[in-house]
Design a protein around this motif. Structure first.
Motif, PDB file in Angstrom:
ATOM      1  N   LEU A   1     -20.455   2.756  -9.680  1.00  0.00           N
ATOM      2  CA  LEU A   1     -20.868   3.343  -8.397  1.00  0.00           C
ATOM      3  C   LEU A   1     -22.071   2.617  -7.817  1.00  0.00           C
ATOM      4  O   LEU A   1     -22.129   2.355  -6.613  1.00  0.00           O
TER       5      LEU A   1
ATOM      6  N   LEU B   1     -12.488   1.698 -11.183  1.00  0.00           N
ATOM      7  CA  LEU B   1     -11.841   0.608 -10.447  1.00  0.00           C
ATOM      8  C   LEU B   1     -10.546   0.126 -11.101  1.00  0.00           C
ATOM      9  O   LEU B   1      -9.719  -0.492 -10.463  1.00  0.00           O
TER      10      LEU B   1
ATOM     11  N   PHE C   1       0.830  -1.210   0.000  1.00  0.00           N
ATOM     12  CA  PHE C   1       0.000   0.000   0.000  1.00  0.00           C
ATOM     13  C   PHE C   1       0.869   1.267   0.000  1.00  0.00           C
ATOM     14  O   PHE C   1       0.504   2.264  -0.614  1.00  0.00           O
TER      15      PHE C   1
ATOM     16  N   CYS D   1     -10.843   2.602  -0.557  1.00  0.00           N
ATOM     17  CA  CYS D   1     -12.231   2.842  -0.943  1.00  0.00           C
ATOM     18  C   CYS D   1     -12.663   4.291  -0.669  1.00  0.00           C
ATOM     19  O   CYS D   1     -12.645   4.740   0.471  1.00  0.00           O
ATOM     20  N   PRO D   2     -13.101   5.019  -1.707  1.00  0.00           N
ATOM     21  CA  PRO D   2     -13.536   6.403  -1.490  1.00  0.00           C
ATOM     22  C   PRO D   2     -14.911   6.487  -0.818  1.00  0.00           C
ATOM     23  O   PRO D   2     -15.324   7.563  -0.412  1.00  0.00           O
TER      24      PRO D   2
ATOM     25  N   ALA E   1     -15.561  -7.627   1.071  1.00  0.00           N
ATOM     26  CA  ALA E   1     -14.668  -7.905  -0.065  1.00  0.00           C
ATOM     27  C   ALA E   1     -13.581  -8.849   0.460  1.00  0.00           C
ATOM     28  O   ALA E   1     -12.803  -8.467   1.331  1.00  0.00           O
TER      29      ALA E   1
ATOM     30  N   GLU F   1     -23.948   4.567   6.612  1.00  0.00           N
ATOM     31  CA  GLU F   1     -25.118   3.746   6.257  1.00  0.00           C
ATOM     32  C   GLU F   1     -25.280   2.571   7.224  1.00  0.00           C
ATOM     33  O   GLU F   1     -26.374   2.288   7.704  1.00  0.00           O
TER      34      GLU F   1
ATOM     35  N   GLY G   1     -21.084   0.777  -4.612  1.00  0.00           N
ATOM     36  CA  GLY G   1     -21.685   1.507  -3.513  1.00  0.00           C
ATOM     37  C   GLY G   1     -22.698   0.712  -2.720  1.00  0.00           C
ATOM     38  O   GLY G   1     -22.935   1.020  -1.558  1.00  0.00           O
TER      39      GLY G   1
ATOM     40  N   ILE H   1      -7.966  -9.905   1.871  1.00  0.00           N
ATOM     41  CA  ILE H   1      -8.459  -9.253   3.086  1.00  0.00           C
ATOM     42  C   ILE H   1      -8.903 -10.337   4.073  1.00  0.00           C
ATOM     43  O   ILE H   1      -8.589 -10.297   5.272  1.00  0.00           O
TER      44      ILE H   1
ATOM     45  N   VAL I   1      -3.357   3.971  -2.971  1.00  0.00           N
ATOM     46  CA  VAL I   1      -4.065   4.973  -3.777  1.00  0.00           C
ATOM     47  C   VAL I   1      -5.462   4.512  -4.209  1.00  0.00           C
ATOM     48  O   VAL I   1      -6.253   5.294  -4.717  1.00  0.00           O
TER      49      VAL I   1
ATOM     50  N   LEU J   1     -16.438  -6.322  10.201  1.00  0.00           N
ATOM     51  CA  LEU J   1     -15.668  -6.138   8.951  1.00  0.00           C
ATOM     52  C   LEU J   1     -14.387  -6.975   8.980  1.00  0.00           C
ATOM     53  O   LEU J   1     -13.867  -7.371   7.949  1.00  0.00           O
TER      54      LEU J   1
ATOM     55  N   THR K   1     -21.648  -2.591   1.074  1.00  0.00           N
ATOM     56  CA  THR K   1     -22.272  -1.965   2.245  1.00  0.00           C
ATOM     57  C   THR K   1     -23.414  -2.845   2.755  1.00  0.00           C
ATOM     58  O   THR K   1     -23.615  -2.992   3.967  1.00  0.00           O
TER      59      THR K   1
END
Ligand code: HEM
Length: 366
Positions: free
Chosen positions: A206, A70, A46, A312-313, A256, A321, A210, A274, A309, A250, A214
């Motif tokens: 998105l 992506l 990273f 996740c934005p 993910a 949420e 998005g 992950i 970089v 999480l 979530t």
């Protein structure tokens, strides 16, 4: 394709479980492709992300398109991130999220509903409102059907990936409607700042990125709360405990399982896991136990939202949420879940959701 790759492709979770105790935290998938999860490797990866390339996921690029943020790289990627950042600032949407969540909970029947399908419906509605500025249930239902046909089961995902490689998986009629909605959105969020030829791929990306993750994160949080005696009451009184519960969910059930591929200048592909990083016994004591009171992990050991970089934005928006849905659900309803088999999650691409058989009965409090 060799045997290891075949197991990785066909039975991802059992494969990941089978290599969990590999101490080095890396496994060769094929020549010049490695699965990696050791915290030192992850922290270094990273840190150097800016200098790496990010090859597309073969499964998702056929759905999201070649122009998806992506897998753009370099200056183009930086520019897209800058465009998206203000749009995804979580606190802009507090009132909108509360409104949509209250409505969804009021409409919950007393009969069992599939937990993951319900959270997907709620988070897609929120994402749809953010992208389009209005509700369009019919369009979102068509989008869900399109996605389910391609990612709804492992077999479908693999059939699309290996048996029909190269064929387009777009639906021109659905794309036309999505583009129309995005172009007439008020405020025009995406359409105002993207070239028209890129709009379709960013809208689909998105909507997909998005809501899927979530929704899974929310469903897993509800699942772990319900399985832990007394936790439901305590998280309602203690916001820090709620946040720690979401983080622990999480960790143990990352939506993910893999972050995006990274490729070095000489063509070596590294796929961060992950799922495995979060279950590493050398990092976490009793890694399979759900424990919101854990001490913070070392760098490179916890990255449900990826890193570098490409981090996740939508992270803050997603956390807002999850907090809002879980709190409202526990406040208004008494939740009972059918006995699920947590060892058999549903995979949608590399995203991990609770199994569809996990049903929720939500009766009114009072
Ligand atoms: C709990 C919910 C979420 C999780 C666990 C999650 C996880 C991730 C992960 C692992 C990545 C890849 C990062 C990497 O390769 O290092 C990613 C990228 C991305 N996510 Fe999320 N995400 C979530 C919610 C959202 C939301 C709500 C949005 C937008 C509305 C979003 C939009 C994106 C986008 C656009 C990317 C691509 C970023 C890039 O390549 O630069 N995500 N997310």
């Amino acid at each position: 394709m060799n045997r290891t790759e075949l197991r990785f492709a066909l039975r991802l979770i059992p494969f990941l479980d089978s290599v969990e105790n590999v101490e080095d935290g890396l496994v060769k998938l094929r020549d010049r492709r490695w699965l990696v999860w050791h915290p030192d490797v992850m922290a270094a990866l990273f840190r150097n992300d800016r200098h790496l390339r990010h090859p597309p996921s073969r499964t998702l690029s056929a759905l999201l398109g070649n122009r998806s943020v992506l897998w753009l790289d370099g200056a183009e990627h930086t520019a897209y991130r800058r465009t998206l950042a203000p749009m995804l600032r979580g606190n802009r949407y507090q009132a909108l999220i509360e409104e949509l969540v209250e409505r969804a909970i009021a409409e919950l029947p007393g009969d069992p509903v599939g937990l993951a399908a319900w959270t997907r419906e709620v988070t897609l509605k929120i994402t749809g409102r953010i992208v389009f500025g209005v509700d369009d249930d019919e369009l979102l239902a068509a989008f869900t059907r399109w996605l389910d046909r391609r990612l709804g089961s492992r077999v479908r995902t693999l059939a699309h990936r290996y048996l029909t490689p190269g064929t387009t998986r777009f639906d021109p009629e659905l794309d036309r409607k999505l583009l129309h909605r995005a172009s007439t959105a008020e405020p025009p969020a995406l359409a105002a700042c993207l070239p028209p030829e890129d709009l379709r791929d960013q809208v689909v990306s998105l909507l997909f990125a998005g809501h899927e993750t979530t929704a899974s994160a929310t469903a897993w949080t509800v699942f772990w709360i319900e399985r832990t005696p007394g936790l439901a009451e305590r998280v309602l009184d203690d916001g820090d405990l709620l946040d720690a519960t979401i983080m622990e969910s999480l960790r143990l059930s990352p939506p993910a399982t893999l972050a995006g591929n990274r490729m070095s200048a000489d063509g070596m592909v590294l796929t961060p896991s992950i799922y495995l990083a979060h279950r590493r016994a050398a990092t976490y004591e009793h890694p399979h136990v759900f424990d919101p009171a854990r001490t913070p992990p070392p760098p490179g050991a916890f990255f449900p939202f990826g890193g570098g970089v490409r981090h996740c934005p939508g992270k803050d928006l997603a956390l807002l949420e999850i907090r809002t849905i879980v709190t409202a659900l526990l406040r208004h309803r008494r939740i009972r879940l059918s006995i699920p088999d947590p060892r058999s999650p549903q995979l949608r691409g590399a995203a991990m959701a609770p199994p569809p058989s996990l049903a929720m009965v939500a009766t009114c409090r009072r």
